[in-house]
Design an enzyme around this catalytic site. Structure first.
Site, PDB file in Angstrom:
ATOM      1  N   HIS A  22       3.020  20.845  29.044  1.00  0.00           N
ATOM      2  CA  HIS A  22       1.969  21.717  28.504  1.00  0.00           C
ATOM      3  C   HIS A  22       1.774  22.926  29.416  1.00  0.00           C
ATOM      4  O   HIS A  22       1.558  24.044  28.938  1.00  0.00           O
ATOM      5  CB  HIS A  22       0.642  20.964  28.387  1.00  0.00           C
ATOM      6  N   VAL A  81      10.576  19.974  29.130  1.00  0.00           N
ATOM      7  CA  VAL A  81      10.426  19.809  30.589  1.00  0.00           C
ATOM      8  C   VAL A  81      10.692  18.338  30.890  1.00  0.00           C
ATOM      9  O   VAL A  81      10.171  17.448  30.200  1.00  0.00           O
ATOM     10  CB  VAL A  81       9.014  20.228  31.052  1.00  0.00           C
TER      11      VAL A  81
END
Ligand code: PAF
Length: 281
Positions: free
Chosen positions: A38, A177
């Protein structure tokens, strides 16, 4: 950093930012339990947009009746600290009644796409996602909205939706990620115990293998899927939901890996369902 709770407050903020500061507005929709994935979305938004809102809303309509809505991690104070540290200007944190007023009967259904990949094993999931994201885009009047490639099927559904509804927001997709050992970051990784955490690496291993085979020249879907399945066969306690090679726009299976095709996997590790993918380069 301000915290807003109503749609009206968010709309007023967005309009004021545009009017007063001439700023473009970026939105990072989340369900909270924020992690470095995020953070990368917020960073991308801050780099491109004058003002950035992060929404934090655990959306009940995208969870099935036996899914983890009740126990989904809620870490609001830590989320606000992360959003602020990454440069977000506001957090939008509505309650359920604000997003779904009493008697709410309007839903957004992206037909076809919503029944593929995760939509096949989670009926109704993408209807909930499309509905809440539509509401967030309308409320925020965002110029750009940021999503992670990890939820690749969600991206396909939302792209179709934005095109079909002629929404003015540009969707920006940011790379997955990963932890240093390859595990794709997910708010649900928190559910994994140490043993499950180790087994969860099966997903990224399968994805990596397919990427390597494609890089070495292999293009046949059957061969690529068989190789991925063999990785899962070595970890029988990891229950495969799907391993598919699809067109990223239509989510329909393809016979041959081509640039832009999506290799996607979903699997259960204990009671936790995880997903991972790679876009063929
Ligand atoms: O990707 C998510 O976290 C959610 O599906 C989203 C887009 C915030 C909608 O609730």
């Amino acid at each position: 950093m301000e915290i807003l709770h109503t749609v009206e407050e968010l709309r007023r903020w967005s309009r004021a930012m545009r009017a007063q500061a001439g700023a473009t507005v970026g939105l990072v929709p989340t369900m909270g339990a924020l992690h470095a994935g995020h953070a990368s979305l917020i960073q991308a938004a801050v780099a491109k947009c004058g003002k950035v809102a992060v929404s934090i809303f655990v959306n009940p309509t995208q969870f099935g009746p036996h899914e983890d809505y009740a126990r989904y991690p809620r870490t609001f104070d830590a989320d606000c600290a992360l959003a602020e540290a990454e440069g977000a200007h506001v957090v939008f944190a509505p309650n359920v009644d604000e997003m779904y007023p009493a008697g709410a009967a309007t839903f957004v259904d992206v037909e076809g796409l919503s029944e593929r990949l995760d939509g096949k094993s989670r009926p109704g999931h993408f209807r909930g996602v499309a509905t809440v994201v539509t509401k967030l885009l309308i409320a925020s009047e965002a110029d750009r909205a940021y999503f992670g490639q990890k939820d690749a099927a969600q991206v396909a559904v939302l792209r179709r939706m934005v095109t079909d509804l002629r929404l003015a927001t540009e969707l920006v997709v940011c790379p997955i990620v990963r932890e240093p050992d390859g595990l794709a970051l997910s708010s649900r990784n928190i559910y994994l115990n140490a043993e499950e955490r180790a087994k969860a690496l099966t997903l990224s291993r399968a994805v990596r293998l397919v990427e390597m085979l494609v890089a070495a020249g292999e293009r046949h879907t059957e061969t690529l899927i068989a190789a991925a399945r063999a990785v899962f066969a070595d970890e029988p306690e990891v229950r495969v939901d799907y391993t598919e090679l699809v067109n990223w726009d239509s989510l329909e299976p393809v016979d041959t890996a081509m640039p832009g095709s999506l290799f996607a996997v979903a699997a259960w590790v204990g009671t936790t369902r995880l997903i991972d993918n790679a876009v063929i380069g």
